[in-house]
Design a protein around this motif. Sequence first.
Motif, PDB file in Angstrom:
ATOM      1  N   HIS A   1       9.416  -9.202 -28.132  1.00  0.00           N
ATOM      2  CA  HIS A   1      10.050 -10.479 -28.440  1.00  0.00           C
ATOM      3  C   HIS A   1       9.549 -11.626 -27.566  1.00  0.00           C
ATOM      4  O   HIS A   1       9.477 -12.762 -28.016  1.00  0.00           O
ATOM      5  CB  HIS A   1      11.564 -10.356 -28.285  1.00  0.00           C
ATOM      6  CG  HIS A   1      12.163  -9.263 -29.105  1.00  0.00           C
ATOM      7  ND1 HIS A   1      12.073  -9.226 -30.481  1.00  0.00           N
ATOM      8  CD2 HIS A   1      12.847  -8.146 -28.751  1.00  0.00           C
ATOM      9  CE1 HIS A   1      12.683  -8.148 -30.934  1.00  0.00           C
ATOM     10  NE2 HIS A   1      13.155  -7.472 -29.911  1.00  0.00           N
TER      11      HIS A   1
ATOM     12  N   TYR B   1      18.210 -21.752 -31.629  1.00  0.00           N
ATOM     13  CA  TYR B   1      17.594 -20.930 -32.672  1.00  0.00           C
ATOM     14  C   TYR B   1      18.038 -19.475 -32.547  1.00  0.00           C
ATOM     15  O   TYR B   1      18.498 -18.862 -33.527  1.00  0.00           O
ATOM     16  CB  TYR B   1      16.074 -21.025 -32.582  1.00  0.00           C
ATOM     17  CG  TYR B   1      15.344 -20.081 -33.520  1.00  0.00           C
ATOM     18  CD1 TYR B   1      15.308 -20.318 -34.890  1.00  0.00           C
ATOM     19  CD2 TYR B   1      14.705 -18.944 -33.023  1.00  0.00           C
ATOM     20  CE1 TYR B   1      14.648 -19.445 -35.748  1.00  0.00           C
ATOM     21  CE2 TYR B   1      14.046 -18.070 -33.871  1.00  0.00           C
ATOM     22  CZ  TYR B   1      14.021 -18.325 -35.238  1.00  0.00           C
ATOM     23  OH  TYR B   1      13.374 -17.451 -36.075  1.00  0.00           O
ATOM     24  N   TYR B   2      17.928 -18.899 -31.351  1.00  0.00           N
ATOM     25  CA  TYR B   2      18.271 -17.486 -31.196  1.00  0.00           C
ATOM     26  C   TYR B   2      19.777 -17.246 -31.234  1.00  0.00           C
ATOM     27  O   TYR B   2      20.227 -16.199 -31.707  1.00  0.00           O
ATOM     28  CB  TYR B   2      17.640 -16.934 -29.918  1.00  0.00           C
ATOM     29  CG  TYR B   2      16.141 -16.819 -30.047  1.00  0.00           C
ATOM     30  CD1 TYR B   2      15.582 -15.902 -30.925  1.00  0.00           C
ATOM     31  CD2 TYR B   2      15.281 -17.659 -29.341  1.00  0.00           C
ATOM     32  CE1 TYR B   2      14.200 -15.815 -31.093  1.00  0.00           C
ATOM     33  CE2 TYR B   2      13.905 -17.568 -29.497  1.00  0.00           C
ATOM     34  CZ  TYR B   2      13.369 -16.641 -30.371  1.00  0.00           C
ATOM     35  OH  TYR B   2      12.012 -16.559 -30.550  1.00  0.00           O
TER      36      TYR B   2
ATOM     37  N   CYS C   1      14.526 -14.515 -21.818  1.00  0.00           N
ATOM     38  CA  CYS C   1      14.029 -13.909 -23.053  1.00  0.00           C
ATOM     39  C   CYS C   1      15.208 -13.482 -23.914  1.00  0.00           C
ATOM     40  O   CYS C   1      16.204 -12.968 -23.412  1.00  0.00           O
ATOM     41  CB  CYS C   1      13.150 -12.705 -22.723  1.00  0.00           C
ATOM     42  SG  CYS C   1      12.515 -11.854 -24.199  1.00  0.00           S
ATOM     43  N   TYR C   2      15.087 -13.653 -25.216  1.00  0.00           N
ATOM     44  CA  TYR C   2      16.198 -13.322 -26.116  1.00  0.00           C
ATOM     45  C   TYR C   2      16.328 -11.830 -26.361  1.00  0.00           C
ATOM     46  O   TYR C   2      17.232 -11.382 -27.070  1.00  0.00           O
ATOM     47  CB  TYR C   2      16.061 -14.068 -27.438  1.00  0.00           C
ATOM     48  CG  TYR C   2      14.971 -13.579 -28.372  1.00  0.00           C
ATOM     49  CD1 TYR C   2      15.272 -12.724 -29.438  1.00  0.00           C
ATOM     50  CD2 TYR C   2      13.653 -13.984 -28.232  1.00  0.00           C
ATOM     51  CE1 TYR C   2      14.284 -12.292 -30.318  1.00  0.00           C
ATOM     52  CE2 TYR C   2      12.662 -13.563 -29.102  1.00  0.00           C
ATOM     53  CZ  TYR C   2      12.983 -12.715 -30.136  1.00  0.00           C
ATOM     54  OH  TYR C   2      12.000 -12.301 -31.013  1.00  0.00           O
ATOM     55  N   CYS C   3      15.437 -11.000 -25.764  1.00  0.00           N
ATOM     56  CA  CYS C   3      15.547  -9.551 -25.947  1.00  0.00           C
ATOM     57  C   CYS C   3      16.788  -9.000 -25.262  1.00  0.00           C
ATOM     58  O   CYS C   3      17.219  -7.884 -25.550  1.00  0.00           O
ATOM     59  CB  CYS C   3      14.303  -8.845 -25.412  1.00  0.00           C
ATOM     60  SG  CYS C   3      14.149  -8.828 -23.596  1.00  0.00           S
TER      61      CYS C   3
ATOM     62  N   ASP D   1      11.651 -12.982 -38.373  1.00  0.00           N
ATOM     63  CA  ASP D   1      12.819 -12.734 -37.525  1.00  0.00           C
ATOM     64  C   ASP D   1      14.012 -12.281 -38.371  1.00  0.00           C
ATOM     65  O   ASP D   1      14.729 -11.339 -38.010  1.00  0.00           O
ATOM     66  CB  ASP D   1      13.192 -14.004 -36.760  1.00  0.00           C
ATOM     67  CG  ASP D   1      12.368 -14.186 -35.494  1.00  0.00           C
ATOM     68  OD1 ASP D   1      11.714 -13.213 -35.066  1.00  0.00           O
ATOM     69  OD2 ASP D   1      12.380 -15.297 -34.938  1.00  0.00           O
TER      70      ASP D   1
ATOM     71  N   SER E   1      17.225 -21.953 -27.456  1.00  0.00           N
ATOM     72  CA  SER E   1      18.559 -21.371 -27.263  1.00  0.00           C
ATOM     73  C   SER E   1      19.374 -21.444 -28.550  1.00  0.00           C
ATOM     74  O   SER E   1      20.040 -20.473 -28.933  1.00  0.00           O
ATOM     75  CB  SER E   1      19.293 -22.101 -26.134  1.00  0.00           C
ATOM     76  OG  SER E   1      18.611 -21.943 -24.903  1.00  0.00           O
TER      77      SER E   1
ATOM     78  N   MET F   1       8.580 -15.509 -28.692  1.00  0.00           N
ATOM     79  CA  MET F   1       9.356 -16.645 -28.193  1.00  0.00           C
ATOM     80  C   MET F   1       8.437 -17.640 -27.485  1.00  0.00           C
ATOM     81  O   MET F   1       8.582 -18.868 -27.628  1.00  0.00           O
ATOM     82  CB  MET F   1      10.432 -16.133 -27.239  1.00  0.00           C
ATOM     83  CG  MET F   1      11.421 -17.184 -26.769  1.00  0.00           C
ATOM     84  SD  MET F   1      12.700 -16.401 -25.738  1.00  0.00           S
ATOM     85  CE  MET F   1      13.796 -17.805 -25.467  1.00  0.00           C
TER      86      MET F   1
ATOM     87  N   TRP G   1      15.929  -8.753 -38.115  1.00  0.00           N
ATOM     88  CA  TRP G   1      17.364  -8.753 -37.818  1.00  0.00           C
ATOM     89  C   TRP G   1      18.134  -7.956 -38.871  1.00  0.00           C
ATOM     90  O   TRP G   1      18.996  -7.140 -38.534  1.00  0.00           O
ATOM     91  CB  TRP G   1      17.857 -10.194 -37.760  1.00  0.00           C
ATOM     92  CG  TRP G   1      19.309 -10.363 -37.444  1.00  0.00           C
ATOM     93  CD1 TRP G   1      20.331 -10.543 -38.338  1.00  0.00           C
ATOM     94  CD2 TRP G   1      19.911 -10.382 -36.147  1.00  0.00           C
ATOM     95  NE1 TRP G   1      21.531 -10.676 -37.677  1.00  0.00           N
ATOM     96  CE2 TRP G   1      21.304 -10.576 -36.334  1.00  0.00           C
ATOM     97  CE3 TRP G   1      19.401 -10.257 -34.857  1.00  0.00           C
ATOM     98  CZ2 TRP G   1      22.196 -10.654 -35.264  1.00  0.00           C
ATOM     99  CZ3 TRP G   1      20.294 -10.330 -33.790  1.00  0.00           C
ATOM    100  CH2 TRP G   1      21.677 -10.525 -33.997  1.00  0.00           C
TER     101      TRP G   1
ATOM    102  N   TRP H   1      18.327  -7.123 -32.786  1.00  0.00           N
ATOM    103  CA  TRP H   1      16.884  -7.163 -32.587  1.00  0.00           C
ATOM    104  C   TRP H   1      16.356  -5.746 -32.418  1.00  0.00           C
ATOM    105  O   TRP H   1      17.027  -4.884 -31.856  1.00  0.00           O
ATOM    106  CB  TRP H   1      16.529  -8.001 -31.354  1.00  0.00           C
ATOM    107  CG  TRP H   1      16.911  -9.435 -31.514  1.00  0.00           C
ATOM    108  CD1 TRP H   1      17.818 -10.130 -30.776  1.00  0.00           C
ATOM    109  CD2 TRP H   1      16.421 -10.349 -32.496  1.00  0.00           C
ATOM    110  NE1 TRP H   1      17.931 -11.416 -31.239  1.00  0.00           N
ATOM    111  CE2 TRP H   1      17.088 -11.586 -32.291  1.00  0.00           C
ATOM    112  CE3 TRP H   1      15.491 -10.248 -33.526  1.00  0.00           C
ATOM    113  CZ2 TRP H   1      16.843 -12.704 -33.078  1.00  0.00           C
ATOM    114  CZ3 TRP H   1      15.253 -11.375 -34.311  1.00  0.00           C
ATOM    115  CH2 TRP H   1      15.926 -12.579 -34.081  1.00  0.00           C
TER     116      TRP H   1
END
Length: 319
Positions: A101, A129-130, A81-83, A305, A127, A105, A309, A316
């Motif tokens: 998040h 994108y974030y 997870c991008y969190c 997003d 991957s 996602m 941001w 985040w």
Amino acid sequence: MLPARRNRVLLALTLALTALAGAPSSEAAPPTPPAPSKPAAPTPPGASGTSALQGIPGMDFSALSPAAQQQLATVLSDEFCYCGCPHTLGQCLKGHTSCQHAKRMTRLAARQAAAGVPATDIIVALSEYYASFRAPRQKFEVDPRMCTGDAKAPVTLVEFSDFECPYCGKARPVLEAFAKKNATKVRFCNVPYPLPMHPNAVPAGQAALWARDQGKYWEMHDALFENAHRLSTATIVELANKLGLKGAELQKALQAGTYAQELEKYKSMGTRANIRGTPSLFFNGRFNDLQLGLTEEMLSHALEDETTWRANNNAWAAD
């Protein structure tokens, strides 16, 4: 569109316009294995292979095909997870239920899986994108007459496009509808970026800049795209006349190269930003790869997003 990007962006733009349909396999059947001593019991639906999709609060993937469920389950098991938590996406969804998040996602991944994208490609796209949010931002100076929407909008979306690029033509209605719907949130700017394989992209780009100085940049922009299949210097001059402009003056400007230097400036600006093809999109200077699709839904997701941001000082929001 540059050859190396053609297949991936074609898929992204197809997502904006049509749903992909699966095709039966043409592979030959494998050799028949030896008969087991005891018949194997069939695997029940939702068993091994898609267990990662089961028991996720507030999420239901039953509408996905079995193949799409399998791909999504792989993503949830293999991607983080991008969190920033030390869990896979699936673990975060089940054990870190306060994470705002993870579900977002997962929805991105589910849309890709539904379109037939394999798990490995989904993971790469997510991957990238974030990661793009933490990458250095590009700075673009675009003439305000080549932009629409509120000049003070929190997000500026810059599109580099080629008037003879068919992918740009397909992207145009999606981008313009999104910009119109979000005019107070998004300042949308279009920048000509002629590709070398399109012989009329340079005069078309110069004509757009000339029309801008006559107060009709967007009218010429639309006319060029609507006639992309038959562009020539004569056609471009004809379009100027139809817009109520003086085509003879445009022809003189094209012959003299009056706008050649400015067009080259914009092209160099895109080249410095490592553009790999057209259309190329940047949200507040952040490259937005089209691997995740070019739909109003995906653009809205990217806008949300980007707004989050920016509002959290380039980070985040906390869970």
